[in-house]
Design a protein around this motif. Structure first.
Motif, PDB file in Angstrom:
ATOM      1  N   ARG A   8       3.557  11.917   7.951  1.00 14.04           N
ATOM      2  CA  ARG A   8       3.094  13.298   8.090  1.00 14.04           C
ATOM      3  C   ARG A   8       4.239  14.149   8.588  1.00 14.04           C
ATOM      4  NH1 ARG A   8      -2.485  14.280   9.141  1.00 14.04           N
ATOM      5  NH2 ARG A   8      -3.631  12.336   9.242  1.00 14.04           N
ATOM      6  N   GLU A  36     -10.137   6.028   3.477  1.00  9.51           N
ATOM      7  CA  GLU A  36      -8.743   5.962   3.915  1.00  9.51           C
ATOM      8  C   GLU A  36      -8.200   4.535   3.860  1.00  9.51           C
ATOM      9  OE1 GLU A  36      -7.499   8.642   7.017  1.00  9.51           O
ATOM     10  OE2 GLU A  36      -7.813   9.857   5.235  1.00  9.51           O
ATOM     11  N   ILE A  86      -0.406   1.829  19.170  1.00 12.14           N
ATOM     12  CA  ILE A  86       0.433   2.733  18.384  1.00 12.14           C
ATOM     13  C   ILE A  86       1.727   2.055  17.943  1.00 12.14           C
ATOM     14  CG2 ILE A  86      -0.473   4.880  19.342  1.00 12.14           C
ATOM     15  CD1 ILE A  86       2.162   4.858  21.072  1.00 12.14           C
ATOM     16  N   LEU A 101      -2.106   3.790   8.039  1.00 12.78           N
ATOM     17  CA  LEU A 101      -2.386   4.450   6.765  1.00 12.78           C
ATOM     18  C   LEU A 101      -1.176   4.432   5.845  1.00 12.78           C
ATOM     19  CD1 LEU A 101      -4.216   7.620   8.138  1.00 12.78           C
ATOM     20  CD2 LEU A 101      -5.242   5.512   7.325  1.00 12.78           C
ATOM     21  N   LYS A 102      -0.068   3.878   6.310  1.00 13.97           N
ATOM     22  CA  LYS A 102       1.205   3.900   5.579  1.00 13.97           C
ATOM     23  C   LYS A 102       1.551   5.345   5.196  1.00 13.97           C
ATOM     24  CE  LYS A 102       1.136  -0.753   5.018  1.00 13.97           C
ATOM     25  NZ  LYS A 102       0.322  -1.013   6.207  1.00 13.97           N
ATOM     26  N   ARG A 103       1.213   6.255   6.076  1.00 16.11           N
ATOM     27  CA  ARG A 103       1.351   7.663   5.750  1.00 16.11           C
ATOM     28  C   ARG A 103       2.387   8.350   6.637  1.00 16.11           C
ATOM     29  NH1 ARG A 103      -3.503  12.252   5.531  1.00 16.11           N
ATOM     30  NH2 ARG A 103      -2.132  13.982   5.065  1.00 16.11           N
ATOM     31  N   GLU A 122       9.157   4.369   6.257  1.00 13.99           N
ATOM     32  CA  GLU A 122       8.180   3.310   6.041  1.00 13.99           C
ATOM     33  C   GLU A 122       8.787   1.907   6.143  1.00 13.99           C
ATOM     34  OE1 GLU A 122       7.305   3.170   1.433  1.00 13.99           O
ATOM     35  OE2 GLU A 122       7.183   5.204   2.213  1.00 13.99           O
ATOM     36  N   ILE A 142       0.867  -1.184   0.000  1.00 11.82           N
ATOM     37  CA  ILE A 142       0.000   0.000   0.000  1.00 11.82           C
ATOM     38  C   ILE A 142       0.896   1.223   0.000  1.00 11.82           C
ATOM     39  CG2 ILE A 142      -1.675   1.332   1.345  1.00 11.82           C
ATOM     40  CD1 ILE A 142      -2.840  -1.343   2.291  1.00 11.82           C
ATOM     41  N   PHE A 201       0.939   5.485  -0.008  1.00 10.70           N
ATOM     42  CA  PHE A 201       0.140   6.694   0.191  1.00 10.70           C
ATOM     43  C   PHE A 201       0.866   7.899  -0.401  1.00 10.70           C
ATOM     44  CE2 PHE A 201      -1.104  10.549   2.336  1.00 10.70           C
ATOM     45  CZ  PHE A 201      -2.479  10.469   2.301  1.00 10.70           C
ATOM     46  N   ARG A 227      -7.903   4.590  24.611  1.00  9.25           N
ATOM     47  CA  ARG A 227      -7.274   3.319  24.939  1.00  9.25           C
ATOM     48  C   ARG A 227      -7.890   2.784  26.224  1.00  9.25           C
ATOM     49  NH1 ARG A 227      -2.121   5.387  25.366  1.00  9.25           N
ATOM     50  NH2 ARG A 227      -1.980   5.370  23.118  1.00  9.25           N
TER      51      ARG A 227
END
Lengths: 544, 261
Positions: free
Chosen positions: B117, A286, B89, B113-115, B258, A259, A261, A504
């Protein structure tokens, strides 16, 4: 004369604070939990800060033959009962001596030839400090050999060195993580086609990851399974990741499923075009399906270039007759139409160049192949048939950081046989930390969405504004709330909104609450067909 | 006449005191320089950390993470922190490139999200992982980010220490000033008092269980941050540290985020 009452208060306080059974010499016992290390137990049972960690560990070690016979100081069998020595017993050994013993014990563990200094093992053995401790002593030249010390503390050292563990098989370096998600959706009304209000589903994903000792090769495998109690079209077996990657100097190559992004904005993702959207997982678009690819990345001081060959296309999953959030007419997802003669075997191609200029990030991308967004045609049988056109797309994404402000822009130019169009998202995110002198953060997001097709746009955003607020409590539970509203600037009655809240419950449980509403009075809008599908969703995620 | 005399004497006093003030600033800076100098040359390291968060009622929660650090010669250091627990997390990673004369560059990688930021480093005063440590307490120490002033010598836990005042030059820091105890024998940080923007004592950091690595570099194996205003505290335990891991600067690039596990 100094008044003695402060001393008295101190003594009383000390008596009150120190738990019974620790102050005297009787011993308690504790049970080793799965994955617990001696360090962790020691942090748990350490009476107070006046007792050094090494003293706690040493006293535990002395009091428990089970520990002395363990192959390593840090691999404890769960369920083992350990005697907990009293505080004064811990203090009997001078700190220096206990620490010396502990360091020796660490280097003794490191002597075992089996333990390889790889990063992958570190994570796997995060529960057992064994590997990591071996790294300490490799770095400290002084701790190469365990010396025999002429004190009682020396005895443990020689015992720990004795059993060299068998060589670690490669598969022990595999890092494994699992996630189980239980989800319940409550719709505010029955579906327009009579669908139920309550929908339950469950999802499971596993993630296995392996890295070679030189960190050049990596293998990743991440299957994902979803089961829905009502809509069988929402059942899914997907591979989100299944790839091999080689990392060279200044480049890397990847073959398999992954995947990817692309992009910077929050309210929609225009340039993000490699993967198909799993719209049934969440309507926020998403979640993605794994995409087979051959990927080549070049990294240099002038930026990064990524090339993708995408040999196989993933169709968009769509809801079945019993599912919600769908068009009134059923979609015949078994018989999609393609413009390309190769259909889903069409070789798609993509590239992206990205570069950082100080506070500005810039990405330029190009894509050519099967459009990820289907068009629908009405068949003679009264069903909708998905049609995937060929498309070419140019994209730009940019981010500018200025203090606490993040300015964002995404824009695409897409060309298909049917039409050309331009779309864009532009806006900002501003975060205020430490609200009212607390730990709370409040972030504001405002984005404008544009699409040159106007009412013919396939997505909701053609002349809309998104306003969102993100509240982060920064508490131990990691509580967060995101509220967002998308308002059509041309039709005041067209809007949608979402709430995402989560917290959590324990180290491995997270509770999420999501809610959506949709308003539309224009039958031509995509939002019109889901105007009765307002819902509330509760999810419980278990990580293990 | 009398007032003139007073003005003159005040001027004289200022003129006499100025060199002393300048001396204290120079001495403070000198101590900080020596402190930084003694910690040069470690190259790169990898450590495992356990954070224990305690609220005023004594309830605890734990955080586990690994930090990879890379020493830069002409720039601030680079650090990559990978979170292991709490498990929701896990796999998230925080990358920081610090700069002595500019705002740091920071990124957060979210595996779900393989994102990646990019985040605004100006928000440095916020809590790190809900602990009593702020983001700015976790980044590398750069001389250019502070103004120094020598205060006094003082014994602390049997060690003779320099006490220096260290004022953040960045107005976005959460602190008006900090007082720092550095032992005179090995130049190790022993204690830090943090004062909030209003000038009240906010937090105290104490550092314990120092061990020496590579025959040169001292690392504390336990750090305790106590918040005087809330009664909350955080223990940061260094469970292991390894130097010379063979990592290169490219391992701290954004593109490498990543691949981090």
């Amino acid at each position: 004369m100094k008044p003695f009452w402060p001393v008295l208060i101190w003594l009383l306080a000390a008596l009150a604070i120190s738990p019974p059974g620790r102050a005297d010499s009787t011993t308690d016992s504790i049970i080793v939990a799965p994955g617990e290390t001696l360090w962790r137990i020691a942090t748990r049972v350490r009476p107070d800060n006046d007792v050094a960690m090494a003293q706690v560990i040493y006293a535990l070690w002395q009091a428990n033959p089970a520990l002395q016979q363990a192959p390593s100081l840090h691999q404890l069998a769960s369920g083992t009962q350990l005697q907990l020595p009293a505080r004064e017993v811990m203090l009997q050994t001078p700190v220096a001596k206990a620490r010396h013993w502990y360091n020796q014990a660490l280097s003794a563990v490191a002597m075992a030839p089996a333990v390889q200094p790889t990063r992958a093992t570190t994570k796997l053995a995060a529960k057992a400090v064994t590997t990591a401790t071996s790294k300490i002593s490799q770095a400290t030249s002084t701790a190469a050999k365990p010396e025999v010390v002429s004190s009682t503390a020396a005895q443990p050292v020689t015992q720990v060195t004795k059993p060299p563990a068998p060589a670690t098989p490669w598969y022990q370096d595999i890092q494994a993580d699992y996630t189980l998600e239980l989800q319940q959706r409550y719709f505010s009304a029955d579906g327009a086609q009579g669908q139920s209000r309550h929908h339950s589903s469950a999802a499971f994903s596993a993630e296995w990851y392996w890295q070679s000792a030189d960190r050049r090769h990596q293998l990743a495998l991440q299957p994902y399974m979803r089961w829905d109690a009502r809509d069988s079209e929402r059942n899914l077996l997907d591979l989100r990741q299944a790839y091999w990657q080689y990392v060279g100097d200044g480049y890397d190559i990847k073959a398999g499923v992954d995947i990817v992004f692309w992009g910077v904005t929050e309210s929609q993702h225009l340039v993000d075009v490699i993967n198909q959207t799993d719209i049934l997982a969440d309507i926020d678009t998403e979640t993605k399906l794994g995409q087979p690819m051959l990927n080549w990345n070049l990294h240099g001081s002038n930026g990064s270039l990524a090339l993708y060959l995408l040999p196989y296309f993933r169709e968009r999953p769509l809801a079945g007759p019993d599912g919600r959030l769908r068009p009134p007419v059923l979609v015949d997802s078994d018989n999609p139409l393609y413009e390309s003669g190769q259909q889903d075997k069409n070789l798609d191609f993509a590239l992206r160049f990205s570069r950082r200029f100080g506070a500005v990030d810039l990405g330029l991308s190009y894509f050519e192949g099967n459009s990820r967004d289907p068009l629908y045609q009405l068949t003679t049988a009264g069903k909708l048939q998905p049609l995937y056109l060929q498309m070419q797309q140019l994209g730009i994404d940019s981010l500018w950081i200025s203090g606490s402000w993040l300015w964002k822009l995404e824009s695409i130019y897409r060309k298909t046989r049917q039409q050309d169009f331009v779309a864009a998202t532009a806006g900002f995110e501003y975060t205020h930390v430490g609200l009212f002198d607390s730990n709370w953060d409040l972030g504001w997001i405002a984005e404008y969405q544009y699409d040159s097709r106007g009412q013919q746009a396939t997505g909701p955003g053609q002349n809309d504004i998104f306003i969102g607020g993100r509240f982060v409590a920064n508490d131990a539970a990691g509580s967060e709330i995101l509220l967002g509203i998308l308002q059509d600037l041309g039709h005041s009655s067209s809007q949608s909104g979402k709430l995402e809240a989560s917290m959590r419950l324990s180290n491995s449980l997270r509770l999420r609450l999501d809610a959506w509403f949709f308003r539309s009075e224009q039958p031509t809008e995509p939002g019109y067909m889901i105007r009765n599908d307002d819902y509330l969703q509760l999810s419980l995620d278990y990580f293990f | 006449m009398f007032s003139l005399l007073r003005t003159v004497s005040v001027f004289c006093l200022i003129w006499l005191a100025l060199p002393l003030l300048a001396d204290d600033a120079a001495k403070g800076r000198q101590i900080a320089e020596e402190f930084k100098q003694r910690d040069r040359g470690w190259g790169d390291s990898e450590s495992e950390l356990l954070m224990i968060l305690r609220n005023a009622a004594g309830q605890q929660s734990e955080r586990r993470m690994r930090t990879l650090s890379y020493e830069m010669q002409d720039d601030g250091d680079k650090a990559l922190t990978i979170f292991d627990e709490p498990r929701d997390i896990r796999g998230s990673a925080f990358l920081s490139h610090s700069h002595p004369n500019a705002e740091d560059d920071q990124w957060l990688y979210l595996p779900s999200l393989k994102r990646t930021r990019r985040i605004a480093s100006r928000n440095k005063s916020g809590p790190f992982m809900a602990s009593e440590f702020a983001y700015e307490d976790m980044t590398s120490f750069e001389l250019e980010k502070f103004a120094f002033n020598y205060l006094r010598d003082e014994n602390l836990n049997g060690e003779l220490c320099f006490v220096i005042e260290q004022k953040p030059t960045d107005s976005f820091s959460g602190y008006s000033t900090t007082h720092v105890w550095i032992d005179q024998q090995h130049y190790r940080l022993q204690k830090v008092d943090y004062y909030d923007r209003k000038g009240s004592l906010l937090k105290t950091l104490t550092l314990h269980d120092y061990q020496q690595y590579l025959d040169k570099f001292w690392r504390p194996h336990r750090m305790t941050m106590l918040n005087h205003q809330t009664g909350k505290s955080t223990d940061l335990l260094l469970q292991s540290i390894r130097f010379g891991t063979g990592r290169v600067e490219a391992d701290f690039d954004v593109a490498a985020l990543e691949r981090v596990r």
